[in-house]
Design a protein around this motif. Structure first.
Motif, PDB file in Angstrom:
ATOM      1  N   UNK A 100       7.100  15.709  33.460  1.00 22.95           N
ATOM      2  CA  UNK A 100       8.489  16.175  33.438  1.00 22.95           C
ATOM      3  C   UNK A 100       9.289  15.545  34.567  1.00 22.95           C
ATOM      4  N   UNK A 101       8.702  15.514  35.743  1.00 17.60           N
ATOM      5  CA  UNK A 101       9.406  14.946  36.894  1.00 17.60           C
ATOM      6  C   UNK A 101       9.640  13.450  36.716  1.00 17.60           C
ATOM      7  N   UNK A 102       8.651  12.752  36.208  1.00 19.12           N
ATOM      8  CA  UNK A 102       8.797  11.311  35.979  1.00 19.12           C
ATOM      9  C   UNK A 102       9.842  11.030  34.908  1.00 19.12           C
ATOM     10  N   UNK A 103       9.838  11.815  33.853  1.00 16.60           N
ATOM     11  CA  UNK A 103      10.829  11.630  32.785  1.00 16.60           C
ATOM     12  C   UNK A 103      12.239  11.901  33.301  1.00 16.60           C
ATOM     13  N   UNK A 104      12.382  12.893  34.151  1.00 20.23           N
ATOM     14  CA  UNK A 104      13.686  13.209  34.734  1.00 20.23           C
ATOM     15  C   UNK A 104      14.195  12.034  35.561  1.00 20.23           C
ATOM     16  N   UNK A 105      13.304  11.418  36.325  1.00 22.79           N
ATOM     17  CA  UNK A 105      13.687  10.254  37.132  1.00 22.79           C
ATOM     18  C   UNK A 105      14.103   9.080  36.246  1.00 22.79           C
ATOM     19  N   UNK A 106      13.363   8.835  35.181  1.00 23.87           N
ATOM     20  CA  UNK A 106      13.714   7.765  34.251  1.00 23.87           C
ATOM     21  C   UNK A 106      15.053   8.020  33.567  1.00 23.87           C
ATOM     22  N   UNK A 155      16.585   8.191  27.657  1.00 23.95           N
ATOM     23  CA  UNK A 155      15.388   8.979  27.982  1.00 23.95           C
ATOM     24  C   UNK A 155      15.707  10.456  28.224  1.00 23.95           C
ATOM     25  N   UNK A 156      16.979  10.813  28.254  1.00 20.46           N
ATOM     26  CA  UNK A 156      17.353  12.210  28.544  1.00 20.46           C
ATOM     27  C   UNK A 156      16.723  13.193  27.569  1.00 20.46           C
ATOM     28  N   UNK A 157      16.745  12.855  26.302  1.00 20.82           N
ATOM     29  CA  UNK A 157      16.170  13.771  25.308  1.00 20.82           C
ATOM     30  C   UNK A 157      14.683  13.967  25.564  1.00 20.82           C
ATOM     31  N   UNK A 158      13.993  12.899  25.936  1.00 24.10           N
ATOM     32  CA  UNK A 158      12.559  13.007  26.176  1.00 24.10           C
ATOM     33  C   UNK A 158      12.256  13.757  27.464  1.00 24.10           C
ATOM     34  N   UNK A 159      13.145  13.639  28.419  1.00 20.25           N
ATOM     35  CA  UNK A 159      13.016  14.422  29.651  1.00 20.25           C
ATOM     36  C   UNK A 159      13.144  15.904  29.333  1.00 20.25           C
ATOM     37  N   UNK A 160      14.123  16.246  28.513  1.00 24.54           N
ATOM     38  CA  UNK A 160      14.308  17.644  28.116  1.00 24.54           C
ATOM     39  C   UNK A 160      13.122  18.158  27.314  1.00 24.54           C
ATOM     40  N   UNK A 161      12.582  17.315  26.443  1.00 27.80           N
ATOM     41  CA  UNK A 161      11.416  17.711  25.657  1.00 27.80           C
ATOM     42  C   UNK A 161      10.189  17.904  26.542  1.00 27.80           C
TER      43      UNK A 161
END
Length: 82
Positions: A4-10, A17-23
């Motif tokens: 989650x943290x890595x996706x948020x940074x990306x 990538x925002x949707x994948x961060x939220x997922x």
């Protein structure tokens, strides 16, 4: 949680990538047994995109149905699946 943290940074540098961060955040809640938070998070993501509007749309729906089922909201879970 690391994912989650890595996706948020990306997502900060790659808006797609925002949707994948939220997922990832929603999935983290589901795995921790925070079913209401997971249901709320998956619902927000799914309502902000058209049906089949992103890769993993079907998986997000399945996770939302699972969250509702874990909350004892079986009719809502069935609605998500139909």
């Amino acid at each position: 949680r690391h994912t989650s943290e890595r996706m948020r940074a990306l997502a900060k540098t790659m808006p797609t990538m925002r949707v994948f961060s939220s997922l990832a955040d929603a999935s983290h809640h589901l795995l921790r047994g925070e079913h209401q938070r997971a249901a709320d998070a998956f619902t927000r993501v799914l309502q902000s995109h058209p049906p089949r509007g992103f890769l993993s749309w079907f998986i997000a729906n399945a996770h939302l149905a699972n969250a509702f089922a874990q909350l004892g909201q079986h009719e809502r879970a069935k609605q998500v699946c139909s």
